[in-house]
Scaffold this motif. Sequence first.
Motif, PDB file in Angstrom:
ATOM      1  N   ALA A 169      28.292  36.608  34.740  1.00 50.06           N
ATOM      2  CA  ALA A 169      29.733  36.646  35.004  1.00 50.06           C
ATOM      3  C   ALA A 169      30.247  38.088  34.960  1.00 50.06           C
ATOM      4  O   ALA A 169      31.065  38.498  35.799  1.00 50.06           O
ATOM      5  N   ASP A 170      29.731  38.862  34.023  1.00 48.48           N
ATOM      6  CA  ASP A 170      30.153  40.267  33.926  1.00 48.48           C
ATOM      7  C   ASP A 170      29.703  41.051  35.164  1.00 48.48           C
ATOM      8  O   ASP A 170      30.427  41.924  35.656  1.00 48.48           O
ATOM      9  N   ILE A 171      28.506  40.745  35.645  1.00 48.43           N
ATOM     10  CA  ILE A 171      28.029  41.412  36.870  1.00 48.43           C
ATOM     11  C   ILE A 171      28.958  41.056  38.033  1.00 48.43           C
ATOM     12  O   ILE A 171      29.342  41.919  38.831  1.00 48.43           O
ATOM     13  N   ALA A 172      29.341  39.776  38.095  1.00 48.69           N
ATOM     14  CA  ALA A 172      30.255  39.339  39.168  1.00 48.69           C
ATOM     15  C   ALA A 172      31.577  40.099  39.090  1.00 48.69           C
ATOM     16  O   ALA A 172      32.113  40.563  40.108  1.00 48.69           O
ATOM     17  N   LYS A 173      32.082  40.263  37.867  1.00 50.08           N
ATOM     18  CA  LYS A 173      33.360  40.981  37.704  1.00 50.08           C
ATOM     19  C   LYS A 173      33.235  42.427  38.169  1.00 50.08           C
ATOM     20  O   LYS A 173      34.144  42.982  38.782  1.00 50.08           O
ATOM     21  N   LYS A 174      32.097  43.022  37.874  1.00 51.63           N
ATOM     22  CA  LYS A 174      31.883  44.418  38.269  1.00 51.63           C
ATOM     23  C   LYS A 174      31.824  44.512  39.809  1.00 51.63           C
ATOM     24  O   LYS A 174      32.411  45.421  40.407  1.00 51.63           O
ATOM     25  N   ILE A 175      31.121  43.570  40.420  1.00 58.67           N
ATOM     26  CA  ILE A 175      31.036  43.553  41.889  1.00 58.67           C
ATOM     27  C   ILE A 175      32.441  43.407  42.479  1.00 58.67           C
ATOM     28  O   ILE A 175      32.813  44.090  43.430  1.00 58.67           O
ATOM     29  N   ALA A 176      33.219  42.502  41.869  1.00 58.96           N
ATOM     30  CA  ALA A 176      34.575  42.259  42.356  1.00 58.96           C
ATOM     31  C   ALA A 176      35.408  43.540  42.284  1.00 58.96           C
ATOM     32  O   ALA A 176      36.142  43.877  43.213  1.00 58.96           O
ATOM     33  N   ASP A 178      34.293  46.683  42.225  1.00 61.54           N
ATOM     34  CA  ASP A 178      33.780  47.693  43.164  1.00 61.54           C
ATOM     35  C   ASP A 178      34.152  47.390  44.608  1.00 61.54           C
ATOM     36  O   ASP A 178      34.302  48.292  45.420  1.00 61.54           O
ATOM     37  N   SER A 179      34.217  46.094  44.945  1.00 63.32           N
ATOM     38  CA  SER A 179      34.421  45.731  46.349  1.00 63.32           C
ATOM     39  C   SER A 179      35.779  45.113  46.625  1.00 63.32           C
ATOM     40  O   SER A 179      36.016  44.617  47.726  1.00 63.32           O
ATOM     41  N   ASN A 180      36.640  45.121  45.585  1.00 64.73           N
ATOM     42  CA  ASN A 180      37.961  44.562  45.774  1.00 64.73           C
ATOM     43  C   ASN A 180      37.940  43.072  46.137  1.00 64.73           C
ATOM     44  O   ASN A 180      38.613  42.641  47.076  1.00 64.73           O
ATOM     45  N   LEU A 181      37.156  42.304  45.415  1.00 69.30           N
ATOM     46  CA  LEU A 181      37.081  40.862  45.650  1.00 69.30           C
ATOM     47  C   LEU A 181      37.875  40.140  44.560  1.00 69.30           C
ATOM     48  O   LEU A 181      38.145  40.705  43.510  1.00 69.30           O
ATOM     49  N   GLU A 182      38.225  38.891  44.820  1.00 70.86           N
ATOM     50  CA  GLU A 182      38.798  38.062  43.756  1.00 70.86           C
ATOM     51  C   GLU A 182      37.644  37.525  42.913  1.00 70.86           C
ATOM     52  O   GLU A 182      36.583  37.241  43.444  1.00 70.86           O
ATOM     53  N   CYS A 183      37.887  37.425  41.613  1.00 68.34           N
ATOM     54  CA  CYS A 183      36.815  36.882  40.768  1.00 68.34           C
ATOM     55  C   CYS A 183      37.409  36.003  39.665  1.00 68.34           C
ATOM     56  O   CYS A 183      38.293  36.433  38.932  1.00 68.34           O
ATOM     57  N   ILE A 213      31.144  30.771  38.149  1.00 63.30           N
ATOM     58  CA  ILE A 213      31.649  32.046  38.669  1.00 63.30           C
ATOM     59  C   ILE A 213      32.114  31.852  40.108  1.00 63.30           C
ATOM     60  O   ILE A 213      31.406  31.230  40.906  1.00 63.30           O
ATOM     61  N   HIS A 214      33.282  32.350  40.416  1.00 70.29           N
ATOM     62  CA  HIS A 214      33.817  32.210  41.778  1.00 70.29           C
ATOM     63  C   HIS A 214      34.321  33.564  42.287  1.00 70.29           C
ATOM     64  O   HIS A 214      35.309  34.088  41.810  1.00 70.29           O
ATOM     65  N   LEU A 215      33.584  34.115  43.241  1.00 64.97           N
ATOM     66  CA  LEU A 215      33.984  35.376  43.883  1.00 64.97           C
ATOM     67  C   LEU A 215      34.544  35.057  45.258  1.00 64.97           C
ATOM     68  O   LEU A 215      34.051  34.145  45.934  1.00 64.97           O
ATOM     69  N   ALA A 216      35.552  35.800  45.681  1.00 68.31           N
ATOM     70  CA  ALA A 216      36.082  35.546  47.028  1.00 68.31           C
ATOM     71  C   ALA A 216      36.425  36.844  47.743  1.00 68.31           C
ATOM     72  O   ALA A 216      37.046  37.741  47.166  1.00 68.31           O
ATOM     73  N   TYR A 217      35.999  36.904  48.978  1.00 68.10           N
ATOM     74  CA  TYR A 217      36.312  38.032  49.857  1.00 68.10           C
ATOM     75  C   TYR A 217      37.194  37.486  50.972  1.00 68.10           C
ATOM     76  O   TYR A 217      36.784  36.596  51.716  1.00 68.10           O
TER      77      TYR A 217
END
Length: 468
Positions: A169-176, A178-183, A213-217
Amino acid sequence: MKVNLLENDFISVESELEIFIVDDLENCDDKEILENIGFEEKDESIAFLPEIGRIYVGFEEHDYESIAIAISIAIKKFKTTKFKSAKIELKDLDLKALVEGTLLGAYEFNEYKSKKKKSKKQELNICVPKITEEIKEVFEQSKVISKAVNKTRDIVNTPPADCYPKVMADIAKKIAKDSNLECTVHGEKYLEKNGMNAMLSVGRASVHESKLIHLAYKPENAKKKVVLVGKGLTYDSGGLSLKPADYMVTMKSDKSGGSAVLGIMSAVAKLNLPIEIHGIIGAVENMIGGDAYKPDDVLKAKNGKTIEIRNTDAEGRLVLADCLCYAQDEIENIDYIFDYATLTGACVVGVGEYTIGVMGNDTVLKRDVVANTLQAGEYATTLPFNRFLRKTIKSEIADICNIANTRYGGAITAGLFLDNFINEENKDKWAHLDIAGPAFVEKDWGYNPYGASGAGVRATLQFLKNLN
Ligand code: BES
Ligand code: ZN
Ligand code: ZN
């Protein structure tokens, strides 16, 4: 390893080493010596001539795979030297294959070596007489794609003590970030409140809280909506239906589907894809203990279906069942919904350890997924559903059973299980990718070193790129 694209003729670029990928020795400066030392214009043939600073590698076919393997062999040799720079002429070679073969082939996972290798900062210069817009774009995209694959490899390779659901989940937050995604990250309270009892039960004996975990672009004017769901079992001990000792080793790789989704999501914004993309990961650890879910339990999934548990090692499908329901409840008007999972040993037995098994209800979609996978340099084949296999997961006391009543066709019966959690309107939009074979490499092949391969990442980015 750094890769540079230089607009220059080959001779004037200064590099300590020269790399040649050759399928014909006829017009080659060093023909005689190469022949004398037994070099052949064949796949995987290599000659290093240190006195003149040249590495030769053979190849037979002008396709992505052959070029990517050839350059990765050269790069591995280059890495054993103290030279800092090497150059290669693009000529009519496939640039995507050169860049990806280099970056994927150079990958190493050294996090857990106590003697840290000094990073040598080596670089490969690819020389082109004229850099067109098209060449530049291929170059930049291939770098992004390779990075996404290597990111996935890093996550999968991390041992279970250091990569548990919260870490994913922390990795997902970091990706979000860096890439301006919703998380959004949901914990077990959410799972309980929302009737996701299948996923919740799998993680019950773990000391680590399960995470959804839910990421959205969401780019403006998105043309399509795609949902990617990944199995993120940070460890699969088998649960009470405990795995034998030998089978448990490598089960840190049971998070490969979820890690692939993370890798893909880390690249979509950089690739500027005009598509709304959701990445949903069920991060859970399957353990034993007094609180463990049991064979004989009946679990109710988010869509109300009841599942008889007959084997707690068939846990991935339970996690995916609830994640697929969640995805379809939360996201409207989905164009494609794919799931990625190291789901069955049967898939590996059936199609070998290099190939993804693609399942679903729509023949055209399955073919499309396979075609894109092959185009991207991965291997895939379709596995067919049928009415008789569908019957094998019936249960006497619940709606369905989490294992089949037959020893045969285990990859397909697992796929059919998941089909029970796909809504009617999404039946033909869904594809299930069983990546149990290629996700984790036990004997290196091509440009894949030992460990995680990042299976599914290139395949999916290719599919998304070709989507219109
Ligand atoms: N994670 C495993 C599948 C797996 C096996 C992945 C080998 C990678 C390599 C999965 O959860 C599992 O254990 N599946 C069982 C299903 C069976 C109990 C119906 C299997 O394949 O044996
Ligand atoms: Zn299992
Ligand atoms: Zn598993």
